[in-house]
Design a protein around this motif. Structure first.
Motif, PDB file in Angstrom:
ATOM      1  N   ALA A  69       6.286  -0.253  -4.230  1.00  0.00           N
ATOM      2  CA  ALA A  69       5.263   0.602  -3.632  1.00  0.00           C
ATOM      3  C   ALA A  69       3.874   0.252  -4.160  1.00  0.00           C
ATOM      4  O   ALA A  69       2.892   0.242  -3.409  1.00  0.00           O
ATOM      5  CB  ALA A  69       5.583   2.068  -3.905  1.00  0.00           C
ATOM      6  N   GLU A  70       3.799  -0.057  -5.448  1.00  0.00           N
ATOM      7  CA  GLU A  70       2.515  -0.421  -6.042  1.00  0.00           C
ATOM      8  C   GLU A  70       1.995  -1.727  -5.453  1.00  0.00           C
ATOM      9  O   GLU A  70       0.798  -1.868  -5.166  1.00  0.00           O
ATOM     10  CB  GLU A  70       2.663  -0.552  -7.558  1.00  0.00           C
ATOM     11  CG  GLU A  70       1.357  -0.790  -8.284  1.00  0.00           C
ATOM     12  CD  GLU A  70       1.557  -0.882  -9.782  1.00  0.00           C
ATOM     13  OE1 GLU A  70       0.548  -0.999 -10.505  1.00  0.00           O
ATOM     14  OE2 GLU A  70       2.718  -0.846 -10.241  1.00  0.00           O
ATOM     15  N   TRP A 114      12.172  -0.281  -9.576  1.00  0.00           N
ATOM     16  CA  TRP A 114      11.973  -1.294  -8.537  1.00  0.00           C
ATOM     17  C   TRP A 114      11.211  -0.706  -7.350  1.00  0.00           C
ATOM     18  O   TRP A 114      10.297  -1.340  -6.812  1.00  0.00           O
ATOM     19  CB  TRP A 114      13.326  -1.831  -8.076  1.00  0.00           C
ATOM     20  CG  TRP A 114      13.244  -2.725  -6.885  1.00  0.00           C
ATOM     21  CD1 TRP A 114      12.763  -4.006  -6.839  1.00  0.00           C
ATOM     22  CD2 TRP A 114      13.622  -2.406  -5.531  1.00  0.00           C
ATOM     23  NE1 TRP A 114      12.835  -4.502  -5.559  1.00  0.00           N
ATOM     24  CE2 TRP A 114      13.362  -3.537  -4.744  1.00  0.00           C
ATOM     25  CE3 TRP A 114      14.179  -1.268  -4.931  1.00  0.00           C
ATOM     26  CZ2 TRP A 114      13.625  -3.564  -3.377  1.00  0.00           C
ATOM     27  CZ3 TRP A 114      14.450  -1.310  -3.587  1.00  0.00           C
ATOM     28  CH2 TRP A 114      14.171  -2.432  -2.819  1.00  0.00           C
ATOM     29  N   LEU A 115      11.571   0.503  -6.947  1.00  0.00           N
ATOM     30  CA  LEU A 115      10.859   1.164  -5.860  1.00  0.00           C
ATOM     31  C   LEU A 115       9.391   1.389  -6.213  1.00  0.00           C
ATOM     32  O   LEU A 115       8.500   1.205  -5.374  1.00  0.00           O
ATOM     33  CB  LEU A 115      11.523   2.499  -5.538  1.00  0.00           C
ATOM     34  CG  LEU A 115      12.874   2.454  -4.814  1.00  0.00           C
ATOM     35  CD1 LEU A 115      13.495   3.846  -4.767  1.00  0.00           C
ATOM     36  CD2 LEU A 115      12.714   1.892  -3.412  1.00  0.00           C
ATOM     37  N   MET A 132       0.697  -1.101  -1.934  1.00  0.00           N
ATOM     38  CA  MET A 132      -0.607  -0.460  -1.959  1.00  0.00           C
ATOM     39  C   MET A 132      -1.701  -1.455  -2.328  1.00  0.00           C
ATOM     40  O   MET A 132      -2.804  -1.428  -1.764  1.00  0.00           O
ATOM     41  CB  MET A 132      -0.593   0.703  -2.958  1.00  0.00           C
ATOM     42  CG  MET A 132       0.262   1.880  -2.528  1.00  0.00           C
ATOM     43  SD  MET A 132       0.294   3.187  -3.782  1.00  0.00           S
ATOM     44  CE  MET A 132      -1.445   3.616  -3.853  1.00  0.00           C
ATOM     45  N   ARG A 133      -1.407  -2.344  -3.270  1.00  0.00           N
ATOM     46  CA  ARG A 133      -2.406  -3.305  -3.719  1.00  0.00           C
ATOM     47  C   ARG A 133      -2.784  -4.274  -2.606  1.00  0.00           C
ATOM     48  O   ARG A 133      -3.943  -4.689  -2.482  1.00  0.00           O
ATOM     49  CB  ARG A 133      -1.889  -4.077  -4.933  1.00  0.00           C
ATOM     50  CG  ARG A 133      -2.940  -4.988  -5.559  1.00  0.00           C
ATOM     51  CD  ARG A 133      -2.403  -5.735  -6.758  1.00  0.00           C
ATOM     52  NE  ARG A 133      -1.915  -4.827  -7.790  1.00  0.00           N
ATOM     53  CZ  ARG A 133      -0.635  -4.693  -8.118  1.00  0.00           C
ATOM     54  NH1 ARG A 133       0.298  -5.393  -7.476  1.00  0.00           N
ATOM     55  NH2 ARG A 133      -0.264  -3.856  -9.063  1.00  0.00           N
ATOM     56  N   HIS A 134      -1.794  -4.657  -1.807  1.00  0.00           N
ATOM     57  CA  HIS A 134      -2.048  -5.615  -0.736  1.00  0.00           C
ATOM     58  C   HIS A 134      -2.215  -4.945   0.624  1.00  0.00           C
ATOM     59  O   HIS A 134      -2.249  -5.631   1.650  1.00  0.00           O
ATOM     60  CB  HIS A 134      -0.905  -6.628  -0.660  1.00  0.00           C
ATOM     61  CG  HIS A 134      -0.772  -7.465  -1.893  1.00  0.00           C
ATOM     62  ND1 HIS A 134       0.083  -7.133  -2.938  1.00  0.00           N
ATOM     63  CD2 HIS A 134      -1.397  -8.611  -2.270  1.00  0.00           C
ATOM     64  CE1 HIS A 134      -0.012  -8.050  -3.878  1.00  0.00           C
ATOM     65  NE2 HIS A 134      -0.898  -8.953  -3.509  1.00  0.00           N
ATOM     66  N   ALA A 135      -2.282  -3.616   0.613  1.00  0.00           N
ATOM     67  CA  ALA A 135      -2.463  -2.862   1.853  1.00  0.00           C
ATOM     68  C   ALA A 135      -1.422  -3.254   2.888  1.00  0.00           C
ATOM     69  O   ALA A 135      -1.716  -3.489   4.055  1.00  0.00           O
ATOM     70  CB  ALA A 135      -3.861  -3.081   2.418  1.00  0.00           C
ATOM     71  N   ALA A 136      -0.150  -3.307   2.447  1.00  0.00           N
ATOM     72  CA  ALA A 136       0.928  -3.701   3.356  1.00  0.00           C
ATOM     73  C   ALA A 136       1.191  -2.591   4.355  1.00  0.00           C
ATOM     74  O   ALA A 136       1.012  -1.407   4.072  1.00  0.00           O
ATOM     75  CB  ALA A 136       2.204  -3.987   2.558  1.00  0.00           C
ATOM     76  N   GLY A 153       3.554   5.586   3.625  1.00  0.00           N
ATOM     77  CA  GLY A 153       4.540   6.542   4.102  1.00  0.00           C
ATOM     78  C   GLY A 153       5.684   6.814   3.154  1.00  0.00           C
ATOM     79  O   GLY A 153       6.593   7.551   3.494  1.00  0.00           O
ATOM     80  N   GLY A 154       5.671   6.201   1.950  1.00  0.00           N
ATOM     81  CA  GLY A 154       6.777   6.372   1.044  1.00  0.00           C
ATOM     82  C   GLY A 154       6.572   7.515   0.073  1.00  0.00           C
ATOM     83  O   GLY A 154       5.675   8.335   0.202  1.00  0.00           O
ATOM     84  N   VAL A 155       7.452   7.548  -0.942  1.00  0.00           N
ATOM     85  CA  VAL A 155       7.356   8.568  -1.984  1.00  0.00           C
ATOM     86  C   VAL A 155       6.196   8.205  -2.902  1.00  0.00           C
ATOM     87  O   VAL A 155       6.015   7.041  -3.260  1.00  0.00           O
ATOM     88  CB  VAL A 155       8.683   8.634  -2.767  1.00  0.00           C
ATOM     89  CG1 VAL A 155       8.599   9.662  -3.881  1.00  0.00           C
ATOM     90  CG2 VAL A 155       9.832   8.955  -1.825  1.00  0.00           C
ATOM     91  N   PRO A 156       5.383   9.168  -3.334  1.00  0.00           N
ATOM     92  CA  PRO A 156       4.246   8.882  -4.210  1.00  0.00           C
ATOM     93  C   PRO A 156       4.683   8.190  -5.501  1.00  0.00           C
ATOM     94  O   PRO A 156       5.773   8.437  -6.036  1.00  0.00           O
ATOM     95  CB  PRO A 156       3.658  10.268  -4.493  1.00  0.00           C
ATOM     96  CG  PRO A 156       4.089  11.091  -3.324  1.00  0.00           C
ATOM     97  CD  PRO A 156       5.427  10.574  -2.918  1.00  0.00           C
ATOM     98  N   LEU A 157       3.788   7.324  -6.025  1.00  0.00           N
ATOM     99  CA  LEU A 157       4.095   6.562  -7.233  1.00  0.00           C
ATOM    100  C   LEU A 157       4.396   7.477  -8.423  1.00  0.00           C
ATOM    101  O   LEU A 157       5.313   7.220  -9.195  1.00  0.00           O
ATOM    102  CB  LEU A 157       2.928   5.633  -7.574  1.00  0.00           C
ATOM    103  CG  LEU A 157       2.801   4.354  -6.744  1.00  0.00           C
ATOM    104  CD1 LEU A 157       1.516   3.622  -7.116  1.00  0.00           C
ATOM    105  CD2 LEU A 157       4.000   3.464  -6.972  1.00  0.00           C
TER     106      LEU A 157
END
Length: 269
Positions: A149-150, A144-145, A153-157, A162-166
């Protein structure tokens, strides 16, 4: 699947833990990162004490709600450890909400007494099953995380950088899937090979009841997920979708079956 108790100490610990979980779940933004983390850690500790007191109670009990309670606690244990390694891991409010809900359910539905004729090895068998639940639940949380996160990134939120890398989330997700698959395999093997020892003479033969059907289907789905990862490099949303299917089947295997028996049908067996 776990031990539960309706003792005054258990009730007080349960209410305190549920309240502690509710604070970061409802007011995470107001508390701030450091305070929310500390309150969640307090709730996790109280939750652990509640489970320990339940296991030491004079009347061992098991049921769908206690199983959910310890599953959520195991997920939170993984989060507490990982948050020390990855401080930017963001899931406090969601996990706190699940923690409060799980404890309330366990207080309302403490399960049924464990038969005195059960094998002393039965708690170990259940512990394997519960640990498998916890590992797969942790994998679902990481899936879920990763999906969130994906999408950010896709919507440039805002805050998506600043989160953990995918790739880190994905690697952790598959590690939990692998650990859960090993534990689930051991659980199924123990039930198939030592059913009579664990449950009595009524389990001398393998019976295709709802629990075994759903659990076996989930095992096949998780096996396909790991095989697909190894042979074809499954990742991203495809892997998460397969994970969700397997976790859903596993949830129906024990928790779903016990919920129908205990709550909808009012039966113990």
């Amino acid at each position: 699947m776990i031990l539960a108790s309706a003792s005054p100490i258990g009730l007080l610990l349960g209410m305190a833990a549920a309240l502690a979980y509710a604070i970061p779940a409802l007011a995470a933004q107001t508390l701030g990162t450091v305070s929310a983390r500390r309150v969640l850690l307090l709730a996790w500790g109280l939750h652990g004490l509640l489970l320990a007191s339940s296991m030491l109670s004079e009347v061992p009990r098991f049921g769908f709600a206690p199983a959910l309670s310890i599953t959520v606690w195991l997920v939170l244990t993984a989060y507490v450890v990982e948050s020390q390694l990855y401080p930017k891991l963001r899931a406090r409010w969601a996990l706190a909400g699940f923690g409060a809900l799980a404890i309330v359910l366990a207080l309302l539905f403490p399960g049924t007494p464990l038969p005195a004729t059960s094998s002393p090895w039965l708690p170990l068998h259940w512990a394997l099953g519960i640990a498998a639940y916890g590992m797969f639940a942790a994998a679902v949380a990481h899936g879920w995380l990763m999906t969130r996160a994906e999408a950010q990134m896709r919507h440039a939120a805002p805050g998506s950088d600043g989160g953990v890398p995918l790739l880190t989330l994905e690697r952790l997700m598959f590690r939990f899937v692998g650990a859960g698959f090993v534990l689930l395999t051991l659980t199924l093997l123990a039930g198939a090979l030592f059913g009579e020892t664990l449950y009595g003479s009524s389990h001398t033969q393998w019976r295709w009841d709802h629990k075994r059907i759903f659990t076996t289907l989930s095992w096949l789905v998780f096996a396909a997920l790991l095989l697909g990862r190894w042979l074809w490099g499954w990742r991203g949303r495809r892997a998460v979708r397969v994970l969700y299917v397997g976790a859903g089947l596993l949830l129906l295997g024990y928790v779903g079956s016990r919920f129908v028996l205990e709550v909808l049908l009012g039966r113990t067996t």
